[in-house]
Design an enzyme around this catalytic site. Structure first.
Site, PDB file in Angstrom:
ATOM      1  CB  SER A  13       4.876   4.862  -9.689  1.00 12.43           C
ATOM      2  OG  SER A  13       4.749   4.545  -8.316  1.00 12.43           O
ATOM      3  CG  ASP A 166       6.068  -3.547  -7.345  1.00 13.81           C
ATOM      4  OD1 ASP A 166       4.927  -3.915  -7.002  1.00 13.81           O
ATOM      5  OD2 ASP A 166       6.265  -2.501  -7.994  1.00 13.81           O
ATOM      6  CG  HIS A 169       3.829   0.056  -8.352  1.00 17.36           C
ATOM      7  ND1 HIS A 169       5.106  -0.259  -7.946  1.00 17.36           N
ATOM      8  CD2 HIS A 169       3.736   1.399  -8.378  1.00 17.36           C
ATOM      9  CE1 HIS A 169       5.771   0.869  -7.747  1.00 17.36           C
ATOM     10  NE2 HIS A 169       4.966   1.897  -8.009  1.00 17.36           N
TER      11      HIS A 169
END
Length: 195
Positions: A13, A166, A169
């Protein structure tokens, strides 16, 4: 006129650009940085959110399409989150690098650093696997994907200004710092490639 170098950014990701607008992710930012620094390169986004080193090992062969000239390998974060045995992560990354090597392609390995969640021996084993693999395969190692944020030294500032909600990221500002820091190593990789 020479063909541009095609660089595969192979990762999870962090590479894929999770939670970001399409033009703000790692790959488009890296593309712009490399172009601004004189590289004739096309960066392919080979990031898959949630991918582990096992997932990467399973898809590397078909990801190396004929146009790929160089590979940036950035996997391991999801192995860390799941507490996968470092020996298993190492074997998977070794398989990925061996496949790239068998195609005669230059690679850059992007490391990861474990937190202390799984204890000191886990952290020691995990942190050591990237330098060991880079040495074994004779390729360059970039310390870790989030190196630019680690180098700021102030975790609260990083959480506030450079990460998404979060706390994992990077946000657009974080990606910009990451690309600025990693860019020279990627430029070196591009210069090793033959289109």
């Amino acid at each position: 006129m020479a063909e541009p170098v095609t660089l595969l950014a192979f990762g999870d990701s962090l590479t894929q650009g999770y939670g970001l607008a399409q033009n703000e992710g790692f790959v488009p930012r890296l593309q712009r940085w490399l172009t601004d620094h004189g590289a004739d390169v096309k960066v392919i986004n080979g990031g898959v959110s949630g991918d582990t080193t096992a997932g990467g090992a399973a898809r590397i062969a078909w990801s190396l399409t004929p146009e790929v000239d160089a590979v940036l390998v950035a996997l391991g974060g999801n192995d860390l989150l799941r507490g996968i045995e470092p020996a298993e992560s190492k074997a998977n990354l070794d398989a990925i690098l061996t496949e790239i090597e068998s195609r005669g392609l230059p690679a850059l390995l992007v490391g990861m650093e474990a937190t202390g969640n799984f204890g000191d021996s886990y952290k020691t084993a995990f942190d050591a696997l990237y330098p060991a693999l880079a040495g074994a395969h004779g390729i360059s190692l970039y310390p870790q994907f989030l190196q630019a944020l680690v180098d700021l030294g102030d975790r609260q500032e990083v959480l506030r200004d450079y990460l998404q909600a979060d706390a994992t990221h990077p946000n657009p500002e974080g990606v910009a710092l990451i690309v600025e820091a990693m860019g020279p190593a990627v430029l070196d990789l591009v210069e090793q490639a033959e289109p």
